[in-house]
Design an enzyme around this catalytic site. Structure first.
Site, PDB file in Angstrom:
ATOM      1  N   TYR A   1      16.341   4.733  24.662  1.00 46.51           N
ATOM      2  CA  TYR A   1      17.149   3.795  25.446  1.00 46.51           C
ATOM      3  C   TYR A   1      16.565   3.543  26.838  1.00 46.51           C
ATOM      4  CZ  TYR A   1      20.834   4.970  22.019  1.00 46.51           C
ATOM      5  OH  TYR A   1      21.560   5.198  20.880  1.00 46.51           O
TER       6      TYR A   1
ATOM      7  N   HIS B   1      16.046  11.274  16.365  1.00 42.63           N
ATOM      8  CA  HIS B   1      16.633   9.933  16.405  1.00 42.63           C
ATOM      9  C   HIS B   1      16.443   9.131  15.115  1.00 42.63           C
ATOM     10  CE1 HIS B   1      17.678   6.491  19.421  1.00 42.63           C
ATOM     11  NE2 HIS B   1      18.311   6.341  18.275  1.00 42.63           N
TER      12      HIS B   1
END
Length: 276
Positions: A47, A105
């Site tokens: 992010y 992730h």
């Protein structure tokens, strides 16, 4: 607030997601979310906003023991050595000595899963995270991950909303005493105008979004991390604990799933071989 219990640890079931917020936006919204009452925050290396989330948590005035924080290791750091170094860097950006939950992730077969999980276990044993888990793992890989981890896995974070049936993944996770964290839980806002959800919401004075989040909260072992760049919307997302959906409501929402319901295109991510 609803909490999920995992091996004696209570986790706020409704968290605040920060995907697509830049550092300054994340810092601002984390402060606002903390004021509203959020105590579970989610970020990730990918992010590019861990520094902002860390700033926001410091500015919020919350004590470290008063919130739950998740971050995620991106798949290009899955080799042993790279993973540990990347977590040290994440903690530097967050200005913390540990996170509460650290996830892999996205699965990849470019690095042996056993190697990656051994590195993840080492990070946990070094005290850099309280819990470990995975994200975007299908059922076959959940089983493989559990088998290759000496430390119990806490969570699989996956896309989950009324249009995407995740019952098989959820069944697998429950069998392993794991939780499911739903990202993209409001289907990028699509649920707001869904006629079924609007009709259900009208009975309770709630929006389709609030009905959807309540539907998730009423499922055993499920958490959710809706994202918002607006304090008003973030507050509305949290305003779901003063009503309960009936069994008929829950069934009607379950029936909204469809084969092409996925919102997140996985084509950007590496492929993996479930049989490997």
């Amino acid at each position: 607030m609803i909490y999920r219990n995992w091996q004696g640890t209570e986790i706020p079931a409704l968290g605040f997601g920060t995907y697509e917020l830049n550092n300054d936006e994340a810092a601002h919204m984390v402060v606002e979310a903390a004021k509203i009452g959020y105590r579970h925050f989610d970020t990730a290396q990918m992010y590019l906003n861990e520094e902002g989330v860390g700033r926001g948590l410091k500015a919020s005035g919350l004590a470290r023991d008063d919130y739950f924080l998740t971050t995620k290791v991106w798949y290009d750091k899955f080799q042993s050595g790279d993973l540990q170094t990347s977590v040290v860097e994440s903690l530097r950006k967050l200005d913390l000595d540990h996170v509460d939950l650290l996830l892999l992730h996205w699965p990849t077969d470019e690095v042996p899963l056993a190697e990656t999980l051994a590195a993840l276990n080492e990070v946990k044993n070094l005290g850099m995270t309280r819990m470990i888990g995975v994200s975007n793992f299908p059922t076959a890989l959940i089983d493989k991950a559990v088998a290759n981890s000496a430390i119990p896995l806490t969570v699989n974070q996956v896309e989950y909303h009324p249009y995407l049936d995740q019952s098989k993944v959820l069944e697998s996770l429950r069998s392993h005493d794991m939780l499911l964290t739903a990202y993209c839980p409001i289907a990028r806002g699509s649920v707001l105008h869904d006629p079924v959800l609007k009709e259900i919401g009208a009975k309770y004075g709630k929006s389709g979004i609030q009905v959807t989040l309540r539907w998730l909260m009423q499922q055993d072992s499920v958490m959710a991390i809706p994202k918002s760049g607006s304090p008003k919307n973030a507050a509305a997302n949290l305003d779901i604990f003063d009503f309960a959906l009936s069994d008929d409501d829950m069934a009607a929402i379950n029936n909204l799933s469809k084969p092409d319901g996925r919102m997140v295109d996985p084509s950007f991510a590496p492929k993996w071989d479930e049989a490997a």
